[in-house]
Design an enzyme around this catalytic site. Structure first.
Site, PDB file in Angstrom:
ATOM      1  N   LYS A 202      -5.065   0.495 -11.255  1.00 29.38           N
ATOM      2  CA  LYS A 202      -5.109   1.584 -10.281  1.00 29.38           C
ATOM      3  C   LYS A 202      -5.229   2.946 -10.972  1.00 29.38           C
ATOM      4  O   LYS A 202      -5.185   3.033 -12.187  1.00 29.38           O
ATOM      5  CB  LYS A 202      -3.884   1.521  -9.364  1.00 29.38           C
ATOM      6  CG  LYS A 202      -3.815   0.196  -8.573  1.00 29.38           C
ATOM      7  CD  LYS A 202      -4.821   0.108  -7.428  1.00 29.38           C
ATOM      8  CE  LYS A 202      -5.139  -1.285  -6.956  1.00 29.38           C
ATOM      9  NZ  LYS A 202      -4.122  -2.006  -6.246  1.00 29.38           N
TER      10      LYS A 202
HETATM   11  C1  LIG Z   1      -3.624  -3.234  -5.435  1.00 30.63           C
HETATM   12  C2  LIG Z   1      -3.474  -3.206  -3.969  1.00 30.63           C
HETATM   13  C3  LIG Z   1      -2.243  -3.454  -3.343  1.00 30.63           C
HETATM   14  C4  LIG Z   1      -1.041  -3.986  -4.064  1.00 30.63           C
HETATM   15  O1  LIG Z   1      -0.570  -3.179  -5.083  1.00 30.63           O
HETATM   16  P1  LIG Z   1       0.587  -3.753  -6.042  1.00 30.63           P
HETATM   17  O2  LIG Z   1       1.122  -2.519  -6.702  1.00 30.63           O
HETATM   18  O3  LIG Z   1      -0.092  -4.677  -7.013  1.00 30.63           O
HETATM   19  O4  LIG Z   1       1.582  -4.435  -5.212  1.00 30.63           O
HETATM   20  C5  LIG Z   1      -2.140  -3.266  -1.979  1.00 30.63           C
HETATM   21  N1  LIG Z   1      -3.201  -2.899  -1.252  1.00 30.63           N
HETATM   22  C6  LIG Z   1      -4.417  -2.694  -1.796  1.00 30.63           C
HETATM   23  C7  LIG Z   1      -5.556  -2.270  -0.917  1.00 30.63           C
HETATM   24  C8  LIG Z   1      -4.598  -2.854  -3.177  1.00 30.63           C
HETATM   25  O5  LIG Z   1      -5.806  -2.691  -3.720  1.00 30.63           O
END
Ligand SMILES: *Cc1c(COP(=O)(O)O)cnc(C)c1O
Length: 404
Positions: A202
């Site tokens: 991210k």
């Molecule tokens: C990555 C992601 C999540 C989950 O994030 P985590 O921190 O791994 O729990 C939730 N929603 C979307 C759209 C994502 O791309």
């Protein structure tokens, strides 16, 4: 062949490393002072103006650091009062996390198809579904969980008005939307709760991590309690000098707290998060310009006027019959790609449980069959960006031959 360009590389440098080492040497590695500083810095970031922003929304923001965006979504839905049997409006074009947290409560996702140009839920489509729900189902709808797909912001302000009219809660999935803005205000300042992700791929990464944000003091208190076993305050309070050994368990909560090791990364990354976005935006503009004349592809939309796109993902689309071969041909050209997403209504669990068909959500189905995400990370060199640009038409030709 020249060096492989991965789909993603996290932007970690020596400042990140020394921040983590400092925590390791401090003797306190789980949730504590770094976590609090990160929460405060995150609130300041969200309250600040995005570049070119016209104005910010007032009101104090409460940031609750947790170990993932999934946890933040879970805490958010819990705080706004989701219960078994509720219906929660969301998009099928998302990651598993968005809908699984709804199932944690024994509530059900009510998928609404996305807009064909952005991949986002629109207030119009949600309103239409709410208006046409059969009697008995409409009363069950409790909340909306919009996803800012790829980092292109949803119409969060309009969703707020819709939620008010229908007495619904909003828990935003902003896993892609740091930093992004809607009409001059940062994503994170809209709705009841906003959830961010700091997963390795991210736009701000702590390895694993997340943040739940709200401007409602009571919701913040509930989320703080539930993130650590339903205990009324966290370990830092309990063990610091002058603190008390006494604590009370008021609910069967969760183990969702963020360790200081991760919060240190959060702090050093947050300081550069706008700078990271600027570089991604530069790369996106370059792709949009250079690939505009390539036939057979659809390029992603820029953010609407007055909005800010985080450019977490650069999501292009090719013909469905070419997609898989295109991905392989890009790999042959030395370019890593990814797909966002195989929509949830086509995953066995949701398909079987709710009897969903591909044609129930034609836009999301089509995106799922045609989408390919190109590399877009801050440390990409200009030469790497050029190589991706020249790989796309070559891979399209190769894919065309492969499927003939
Ligand atoms: C990555 C992601 C999540 C989950 O994030 P985590 O921190 O791994 O729990 C939730 N929603 C979307 C759209 C994502 O791309």
């Amino acid at each position: 062949m020249s060096e492989h360009i991965p789909f993603h590389v996290p932007s970690l440098d020596e400042i990140d490393v020394s921040g983590v080492l400092e925590v390791l040497r401090s003797g306190w590695i789980t949730s504590g002072p770094r976590c609090r500083s990160f929460e405060a810095a995150f609130a300041d970031h969200l309250a600040g103006l995005p570049s070119g922003g016209a104005g910010s929304r007032s009101g104090q923001l409460h940031c609750v650091a947790v170990n993932s965006c999934t946890s933040a979504l879970h805490l958010g839905l819990d705080a706004v009062g989701v219960r078994a049997g509720d219906l929660i409006v969301t998009t099928p074009l998302t990651f598993a996390a968005t809908a699984e947290v709804i199932r944690y409560f024994g509530a059900d996702p009510l998928f609404v198809d996305v807009d064909a140009t952005t991949g986002n839920l629109t207030p119009e489509a949600v309103r239409y579904v709410l208006e046409t729900l059969p009697e008995g189902r409409r009363e069950r709808v409790r909340a909306i969980v919009p996803v800012h797909f790829a980092g292109n912001p949803c119409a969060s302000d309009e969703f707020e008005r819709l939620a008010e009219a229908y007495r619904l809660k909003i828990v935003e999935d902003a896993a892609h939307a740091l930093p992004a803005a809607r009409q001059g205000s940062r994503i994170g300042t809209f709705g009841d709760v906003t959830s961010f992700s700091f997963y390795a791929t991210k736009t701000l990464c702590t390895g694993e991590g997340g943040m739940a944000v709200t401007s409602d003091e009571a919701l913040a208190h509930r989320m703080r309690t539930m993130r650590l076993h339903g205990i009324d305050r966290d370990a830092f309070d309990r063990y610091r000098k002058g603190g008390s050994w006494r604590y009370e368990v008021v609910e069967p909560g969760f183990k969702y707290n963020m360790p200081d090791l991760m919060a240190a990364l959060g702090l050093s990354q947050l300081a550069r998060v706008d700078q990271f976005r600027e570089r991604r935006s530069e790369i996106a503009e370059h792709y949009l310009t250079e690939l505009t004349d390539v036939g057979e592809i659809e390029l992603p939309r820029r953010a609407a006027y007055g909005d800010q796109h985080s450019w977490h993902l650069f999501t292009m689309r090719v013909d469905a019959h070419l997609r898989d071969a295109f991905i392989e041909a890009m790999a042959e050209e030395g370019v890593g790609t990814s797909v966002h997403f195989i929509p949830l209504h086509r995953q066995p669990y949701y398909r079987n449980r709710y009897g969903l068909k591909p044609q129930d959500f034609p836009v999301a189905s089509s995106w799922g069959e045609r989408e390919v995400s190109l590399p877009i990370f801050p440390s990409m060199t200009d030469a790497q960006v050029e190589r991706v640009v020249s790989a796309v038409p070559k891979a399209l030709v190769a894919a065309g031959k492969a499927v003939r």
